[in-house]
Structure formats: C-alpha cells, structure tokens
Scaffold this active site. Structure first.
Site, mmCIF file in Angstrom:
data_model
loop_
_atom_site.group_PDB
_atom_site.id
_atom_site.type_symbol
_atom_site.label_atom_id
_atom_site.label_comp_id
_atom_site.label_asym_id
_atom_site.label_seq_id
_atom_site.Cartn_x
_atom_site.Cartn_y
_atom_site.Cartn_z
ATOM 1 N N ALA A 14 0.819 -1.213 0.000
ATOM 2 C CA ALA A 14 0.000 0.000 0.000
ATOM 3 C C ALA A 14 0.853 1.263 0.000
ATOM 4 C CB ALA A 14 -0.945 -0.014 1.199
ATOM 5 N N SER A 45 8.065 2.923 1.884
ATOM 6 C CA SER A 45 9.120 3.902 1.599
ATOM 7 C C SER A 45 8.560 5.182 1.006
ATOM 8 C CB SER A 45 10.131 3.319 0.609
ATOM 9 O OG SER A 45 10.620 2.109 1.082
ATOM 10 N N ARG A 284 25.161 9.320 -7.267
ATOM 11 C CA ARG A 284 25.003 8.903 -5.875
ATOM 12 C C ARG A 284 26.023 7.841 -5.451
ATOM 13 N NH1 ARG A 284 18.795 8.395 -4.216
ATOM 14 N NH2 ARG A 284 18.873 10.654 -4.368
HETATM 15 C C1 SIN Z 1 15.519 9.764 -3.986
HETATM 16 O O1 SIN Z 1 16.104 8.814 -3.504
HETATM 17 O O2 SIN Z 1 14.958 9.689 -5.068
HETATM 18 C C2 SIN Z 1 15.532 11.083 -3.296
HETATM 19 C C3 SIN Z 1 16.262 10.948 -2.045
HETATM 20 C C4 SIN Z 1 16.646 12.272 -1.514
HETATM 21 O O3 SIN Z 1 15.777 13.087 -1.255
HETATM 22 O O4 SIN Z 1 17.839 12.480 -1.330
#
Ligand code: SIN
Length: 510
Positions: A14, A45, A284
C-alpha cells in the site's frame, strides 16, 4: 487455512505504487482488494521520500532530456523505451496527483516549483512542503482510496505465498492476518505485487526495515524472472546520530540539501569530493563511496548546511531539521554526521511498463519491480514517478485479467527468527554494501547457507542470496555495484537474469 474468492485483482502493498494501481483498477470497474501488514501511510518507503517527484515541468526541460539523464545515470543498463515511457508520463502524473489533492509547492504564477538533485541536468524535482513530498503525496492518494467504494483494504495481512494453478498461472495469494497470523488463501483474477524494496536486509537502511525483498523472493519461486538483483543504491547522507529517532531505519538528509549548496566535509572541515561548487552532486554511488571511505579511514563524514541553508532550515527542510533536533544536533550551527545506507533496490522482479511479469496473472510495480528504467543506478526522485505512473498502468492492465484455474496447495516458507535476521543484516551491510569483493561476498553466502540450514528456506534468505550471488557473479563495477577487486566497468553492459527452481526445503502449508 481459510479460503476465499475475490472477484478482481488483489494488490499486495500500500505504498504509492500499490495504491495508484488500486485506484486505476477501480476506475476501470474492478473490485480491488489491497492487502498490507500495517495501517495505510506506515511502513512504506513512499511516505518517507523527501526530495519529491522527478518530472519535466519547467520551460527549459523536456521528457527527452529527462530520459537522457535517466539513461546516463543507469550506467548502460536502462532500457530506452521504458525510460521514455516513464519520463513522457511525468507531467500528467504530477497533474493527476495534484488533482487528487497533493499540495505540490508552487511559484507565484501557480507553476510547479522544482529542485535540483544529483545527475539531473536541470532542476526537475517537484517537491511538497520542502522535504515532505512522499507523505503529502501518499496522503492525497490514501484519501482517494478511502473514498473509493470498489477498494477494500486489509491492513493486517502479510504476504506468505503466491498461489498457482496447474499451468503455473498466479491465481491468488496466501496471507497471514492479525496477531494470530491466521492463514487466508485468496483466489483472485490477478495479483499485483507492490511489496517495496529490500532495505531491511541491510543493517543500515533509510527505508522501512520491514521491507526485506520477500515479494521478489516469492515471485522468483513462482517462476518469475528476476532482473539485476545485485544493483542496490546506497544513499550517501543517512543521518548518523544516536537518538535521531528511529535509527533503524536511519533518517535521511535529502540530496536536495546539496542541491541548495550544502557541502560534504570530513572531521577536519576538508571537502570530501573537492572544492568545485557541483562536486557533491556527482552520481550517488560516487558520493556514497567517498562518504564510506572517509568513515572507514577515521576522517568521518558530515553534511555542512550551515551556510547554504542556515536559519531557513526549519521551514525549508522541516523533516531533516526535526530528525537532527530530536538527536540534540542543531543543523543551523553544526554539520550533520552522515553515513551511506541502503536506499533503493534497482533490481527485482522483471516487469514491463504495465507491470506484467514473465508469469501469467502476476504483476509487479514500484521498488519490487525491475522495469528497466533504473538500470544499474536510479536517477534521484525517479522512483515516486515510476511508482505512480507505472502503478496506474499496472492497475488498468490487471483489471482486465479474468483469472485462471483452481489453486494448487501453496507452500509457506518459515520466518527467520530475529537474532538470525540481525546476523543476516550485519553480513549484508559488511559484504554486499557500498564496497564489495569476492572474499566478502563468499563469506556472506556462507552465512546465508548456515542460516538456511538452521532455520529453513526463509524468503528473506532467498532475497539476500539473490543479491549476494549476482553481486559475486558480476565481475565488474557498474552503477551502484562496486567491486574493489574488479573496479573497471566492462565495455559491454549485460543484464543479470535469474530463474529459480523451487527449493526442496520449503514446508507444505497443510
Ligand atoms: C531519492 O532517492 O529519489 C531522493 C532521495 C533524496 O531526497 O535524497
């Protein structure tokens, strides 16, 4: 075991993906049953996403440019058609959510305000209340679900198994309901898995620790293809402050802070990634490795937002501000200690943009699915867009399914006791984390083997095995997967595709 027939699709999960699917299936006229272990808005999440939803909304942006950035981030493994389907749906998805009441931040002319995040070539992250996007968007969707008479929600039901007919078609699900874990076999016209990611397999995670890759494991056992399970994204700025609230999971300091100029420094105040203005907005995985290395060699890693955000912290980034203040650190005057933590699973159940898996009757959406849009490294804030855009498509497609034959007896995997789960999580973070190598991954597989022998073939162990084995087999570094012993990137990008055979050790349910 109780048995019931539901004349429509059952949606497992959900979060934004599952509920978007539910709304669209109901709009198509289907009766929808949503099953989830926790009350709506908890333990998913989507509700925690801070940054927002990526979409080409500004005058200088386009769906093509967004798709190009998505492909570049994915390190050779993004499927171009899927990326274009996703980014092409950006504006209409944001407008659909705004129409449901999601209060996106607006400029003076009523346009959507957008922020910059790493690896986007232009600001394109539609945000809500600064850093409160996930919860605000999901709240609007939850309100729409509650108002829809065709949707029934069981918020005390945990997925235990998928039910299949003699042809292998998925024809339902077995769930355990309530504290007594009463088993119920639901026969349905289709099953949509929206079970989230696998962060709970890692000791350090920014996502709800209850999400442990079990949807992926059960889909794999049902014969579904699993795509690229080794690709896990680690976020470089999980807040590492004892007392900052729930340390498991770790609160996030959104990348949008770096988009606004916050800088990563070590304990001596030196820049972790160099002095250039945009150095901290590298992909990232690069930033996560720099943070990891600084912590490993004792320099420490901190996010310094004192100059860039300063006094604006409480109203610009209220969620991050509150997490820091709870732990007794004022981010207006002190740098925030950060660590890399599991944040997103790019791999998962192979599915197309309509959520169709390789098994008839079974759909997968959101983080548990691998639709080809993230490749080896997800572009920031593409996940909320994927959840809503492809969730809606899957709901519409699942509404057209008419079901299959009688379910064969489903087989129920044992649960892993808490102590064993803790040992698994520690081993996953140590050996399948930001930096991996063959000795560590082999040791991890040994841990999984031992836990399997002691406790039986739990779905969590299978999910961990899928990630560990694929990480061991991929002898290169690409996107979120970094091998210290194979630091190069192979010239040719290849997917990992896994088909399981059902392990003999599983116990029959009845
Ligand atoms: C994301 O993981 O898409 C955004 C995460 C963040 O706000 O750093």
């Amino acid at each position: 075991m109780n048995r019931m027939r539901h004349d429509g699709p059952v949606i497992v999960g959900a979060g934004l993906a599952g509920l978007s699917a539910a709304l669209e299936a109901a709009r198509a006229g289907a009766q929808v049953l949503v099953v989830t272990p926790e009350p709506l808005l908890s333990a998913c999440s989507s509700a925690w996403a801070q940054g927002g939803m990526a979409a080409a909304l500004s005058a200088v942006d386009s769906a093509e440019l967004h798709a190009a950035d998505t492909e570049a981030a994915g390190a050779g493994l993004v499927e171009g058609e899927a990326a274009r389907a996703l980014t092409g749906a950006g504006r209409s998805t944001v407008e659909w959510l705004a129409g449901l009441g999601a209060p996106f931040d607006r400029d003076a002319d009523g346009g959507f305000l957008v922020s910059l995040e790493a690896a986007h070539s232009t600001p394109r992250v539609a945000r809500v209340g600064g850093d409160g996007a996930g919860r605000a968007i999901l709240s609007a969707v939850v309100a729409a679900v509650r108002a829809e008479k065709r949707i029934v929600v069981w918020d005390d039901a945990r997925l235990k198994a998928l039910a299949q007919d003699a042809d292998g078609r998925v024809v339902g699900a077995v769930v355990a309901r309530g504290a007594a874990e009463r088993l119920v076999e639901i026969t349905a016209t289709a099953v949509v898995l929206a079970t989230g990611g696998a962060g709970g397999l890692f000791a350090a995670t920014t996502t709800p620790s209850a999400l442990k890759g079990e949807g992926m494991a059960l889909a794999g056992l049902a014969g579904a293809e699993i795509l690229d399970p080794e690709f896990v994204q680690f976020h470089p700025t999980a807040i590492d402050l004892p007392g900052s609230g729930d340390l498991d999971p770790a609160p996030l300091a959104t990348e949008a802070l770096r988009g606004e100029g916050a800088r990563l420094i070590d304990g001596e105040g030196r820049f972790l990634l160099g002095a250039a203005d945009d150095a901290d907005l590298k992909p990232r995985d690069v930033v996560a490795r720099a943070v990891h290395a600084a912590r490993m060699d004792g320099r420490g890693a901190y996010l310094d937002a004192r100059t860039a955000i300063g006094q604006a912290f409480p109203h610009e980034f209220p969620a991050v501000f509150a997490a820091c203040m709870r732990a007794g650190l004022d981010p207006r005057v002190s740098p925030i200690p950060v660590m890399a933590a599991c944040h997103y699973h790019m791999g998962g159940i192979a599915a197309d943009a309509d959520g169709r898996t390789t098994v008839a009757g079974l759909y997968a959406v959101g983080e548990c699915a691998a639709t080809g849009v993230h490749g080896a490294n997800r572009l920031a804030s593409n996940s909320l867009l994927e959840a809503a855009a492809f969730g809606r498509r899957a709901g519409a497609a699942a509404a057209r399914e008419t079901g299959g034959g009688r379910p064969l007896p489903a087989r129920i995997a044992p649960d892993l006791p808490q102590a064993a789960m803790n040992a698994l999580r520690a081993a996953m973070t140590a050996h399948a984390g930001v930096v991996r190598d063959a000795p560590g991954l082999s040791e991890l597989i040994g841990v999984i083997d031992r836990l399997d022998a002691q406790h039986g073939a739990a779905s969590t162990l299978l999910a961990a095995r899928l990630i560990a084995q694929a990480a061991l087999d991929r002898r290169e570094s690409r996107g979120g997967h970094f091998r210290a012993d194979y630091p190069h990137t192979a010239p040719q990008a290849e997917h990992t595709r896994v088909k399981l055979t059902r392990p003999a050790a599983m116990e029959a349910a009845e």
